[in-house]
Scaffold this motif. Sequence first.
Motif, short mmCIF file in Angstrom:
data_model
loop_
_atom_site.label_atom_id
_atom_site.label_comp_id
_atom_site.label_asym_id
_atom_site.label_seq_id
_atom_site.Cartn_x
_atom_site.Cartn_y
_atom_site.Cartn_z
N ILE A 215 66.06 -24.18 78.34
CA ILE A 215 65.87 -25.14 77.24
C ILE A 215 67.14 -25.29 76.41
O ILE A 215 67.58 -26.41 76.10
CB ILE A 215 64.70 -24.70 76.33
N LEU A 216 67.77 -24.15 76.07
CA LEU A 216 69.00 -24.20 75.27
C LEU A 216 70.13 -24.87 76.05
O LEU A 216 70.85 -25.72 75.52
CB LEU A 216 69.41 -22.79 74.86
N GLY A 217 70.27 -24.49 77.33
CA GLY A 217 71.32 -25.09 78.15
C GLY A 217 71.14 -26.59 78.31
O GLY A 217 72.10 -27.35 78.22
N GLY A 218 69.89 -27.02 78.52
CA GLY A 218 69.62 -28.45 78.64
C GLY A 218 69.92 -29.20 77.36
O GLY A 218 70.45 -30.32 77.40
N ALA A 219 69.59 -28.59 76.21
CA ALA A 219 69.86 -29.23 74.92
C ALA A 219 71.36 -29.38 74.69
O ALA A 219 71.83 -30.44 74.23
CB ALA A 219 69.22 -28.41 73.79
N ILE A 220 72.13 -28.34 75.01
CA ILE A 220 73.59 -28.41 74.87
C ILE A 220 74.16 -29.46 75.81
O ILE A 220 75.02 -30.25 75.43
CB ILE A 220 74.22 -27.03 75.15
N LEU A 221 73.65 -29.46 77.03
CA LEU A 221 74.11 -30.43 78.03
C LEU A 221 73.86 -31.86 77.57
O LEU A 221 74.74 -32.72 77.65
CB LEU A 221 73.41 -30.16 79.35
N GLY A 222 72.64 -32.14 77.09
CA GLY A 222 72.32 -33.47 76.59
C GLY A 222 73.21 -33.86 75.42
O GLY A 222 73.67 -35.01 75.32
N GLY A 223 73.48 -32.90 74.53
CA GLY A 223 74.36 -33.17 73.39
C GLY A 223 75.78 -33.49 73.83
O GLY A 223 76.42 -34.41 73.29
N LEU A 224 76.28 -32.76 74.82
CA LEU A 224 77.62 -33.03 75.33
C LEU A 224 77.72 -34.41 75.96
O LEU A 224 78.70 -35.14 75.74
CB LEU A 224 78.00 -31.97 76.37
N LEU A 225 76.70 -34.78 76.74
CA LEU A 225 76.68 -36.12 77.35
C LEU A 225 76.74 -37.20 76.28
O LEU A 225 77.50 -38.17 76.39
CB LEU A 225 75.42 -36.30 78.20
N LEU A 226 75.91 -37.03 75.26
CA LEU A 226 75.82 -38.04 74.19
C LEU A 226 77.13 -38.16 73.42
O LEU A 226 77.63 -39.27 73.18
CB LEU A 226 74.67 -37.69 73.26
N LEU A 227 77.71 -37.02 73.02
CA LEU A 227 78.96 -37.05 72.24
C LEU A 227 80.10 -37.66 73.06
O LEU A 227 80.86 -38.48 72.54
CB LEU A 227 79.33 -35.63 71.80
N ALA A 228 80.22 -37.24 74.31
CA ALA A 228 81.30 -37.76 75.15
C ALA A 228 81.15 -39.27 75.35
O ALA A 228 82.13 -40.02 75.29
CB ALA A 228 81.29 -37.05 76.50
N HIS A 229 79.93 -39.73 75.55
CA HIS A 229 79.67 -41.16 75.73
C HIS A 229 80.01 -41.95 74.46
O HIS A 229 80.67 -42.99 74.53
CB HIS A 229 78.20 -41.38 76.11
N LEU A 230 79.56 -41.44 73.31
CA LEU A 230 79.78 -42.16 72.05
C LEU A 230 81.26 -42.30 71.72
O LEU A 230 81.69 -43.34 71.21
CB LEU A 230 79.05 -41.45 70.91
N MET A 231 82.05 -41.28 71.99
CA MET A 231 83.47 -41.41 71.65
C MET A 231 84.21 -42.30 72.65
O MET A 231 85.20 -42.94 72.31
CB MET A 231 84.14 -40.03 71.54
N MET A 232 83.71 -42.40 73.89
CA MET A 232 84.32 -43.32 74.86
C MET A 232 84.06 -44.78 74.48
O MET A 232 84.90 -45.65 74.69
CB MET A 232 83.75 -43.06 76.26
N ILE A 233 82.87 -45.05 73.92
CA ILE A 233 82.50 -46.42 73.54
C ILE A 233 83.50 -47.01 72.56
O ILE A 233 83.80 -48.20 72.58
CB ILE A 233 81.07 -46.44 72.94
N GLY A 234 84.04 -46.17 71.69
CA GLY A 234 84.94 -46.66 70.64
C GLY A 234 86.34 -46.99 71.10
O GLY A 234 87.17 -47.35 70.28
N HIS A 235 86.62 -46.86 72.40
CA HIS A 235 87.98 -47.07 72.89
C HIS A 235 87.99 -47.98 74.11
O HIS A 235 87.96 -47.50 75.25
CB HIS A 235 88.64 -45.73 73.21
N PRO A 236 88.03 -49.30 73.90
CA PRO A 236 88.11 -50.24 75.03
C PRO A 236 89.36 -49.97 75.85
O PRO A 236 90.43 -49.69 75.32
CB PRO A 236 88.19 -51.61 74.33
N GLY A 237 89.21 -50.05 77.15
CA GLY A 237 90.35 -49.82 78.04
C GLY A 237 90.52 -48.38 78.46
O GLY A 237 91.36 -48.08 79.31
N ILE A 238 89.72 -47.48 77.88
CA ILE A 238 89.84 -46.07 78.23
C ILE A 238 89.45 -45.82 79.68
O ILE A 238 89.89 -44.86 80.31
CB ILE A 238 88.97 -45.20 77.28
N ASP A 239 88.64 -46.74 80.23
CA ASP A 239 88.19 -46.58 81.61
C ASP A 239 89.31 -46.83 82.62
O ASP A 239 89.14 -46.57 83.82
CB ASP A 239 87.02 -47.53 81.89
#
Length: 344
Positions: A215-239
């Motif tokens: 449960i803890l590992g899954g929660a951390i994993l979900g949080g990492l996915l969300l944070l990484a995604h949100l900061m990528m959204i703010g930078h067009p062309g990063i892809d």
Amino acid sequence: MVKRKVMGILQVAATFVGTVVGAGFASGREIIQFFTQYHAFGTIGAVFSGLIMTWIGTKMMVYAKRMNAYSFNELLIRMLGEQVGSIIQALLFFITLGMTGVMLAGAGALFGEQLGLNRQLGSLLVLLIGIFFVFKGLRGLLFINSLVVPLLLFFVVLTFWTNQAGPQTFPESGQIRWMLAAFNYAAYNLSMALIVLVPMARDIDDEQVIFGGGILGGAILGGLLLLAHLMMIGHPGIDLFEMPMAEMVRPLGMVMNYAFIAVIFGEILTTFVGNIFGLTRQLHSVFPKFFSIRLAMLALILCTFVIGQFGYGSLIATLYPLYGALCSALFLYMFFVRLPRRPQ
């Protein structure tokens, strides 16, 4: 006793995260491919992936513990029957062996592209360090993940803190594709992780530690996915970058950039160690008379080194689609599997 249980939960959680999160996540390429290209739909997808990986991952670890599964083979045969289970486990074995070779090729690419060093140096370094931890067994697996995962968590949080999230918009296309992408990400990464998590769960005495760590590992994993995604959204062309996460860290200075490259190397290493650990159990359980644990480890390490010579890009293009289709079918089946009764 309580302190020991808490430490066990933290180690299981770190191994859960470290096994699922590989170099693809740490580099940022997986985040863009499966989530960020869908913008706001990708945000929902990151949460969705985190939830189903937490549920299925914890469920399968508890399942493995209750049936005392020595390897992923035994879990598949119990769920799917002797014939189908044996076919699926054979396919997963060879594809995962190929993916482990990809880790060595990835280390070579990291050293060549980011550091300007000889590619073989990166592959050999993963091989040598990996052998040391693999021969430590479960202790080595838990230790390497307990070391690397907190560093990755630190870098993702720090990078998110220094990069503002972009606006959340829903694109006109992708209403269905984002859900398929989120499901495929969870299926592919967790199916590979279970090759490691199943034998690990069997070697842990307390089922509460397995459940809490899942449960803890899954929660951390979900949080990492969300944070990484949100900061990528703010930078067009990063892809456009091969390693977009490293580009996000670059403004923090040269020292931090090199430190993050070390974290990516660490993620390659944890995936390599975890896969060899799980594959060794599979090989030994199928051919106990021919392969001792040590001989199985050495044979698998030699095979991955040979596979890693074929090049990172060509291996990815060949193995990922095949593995993704197989894992999606298996993952869907796991939704409906009922847990066996707890042993008395």
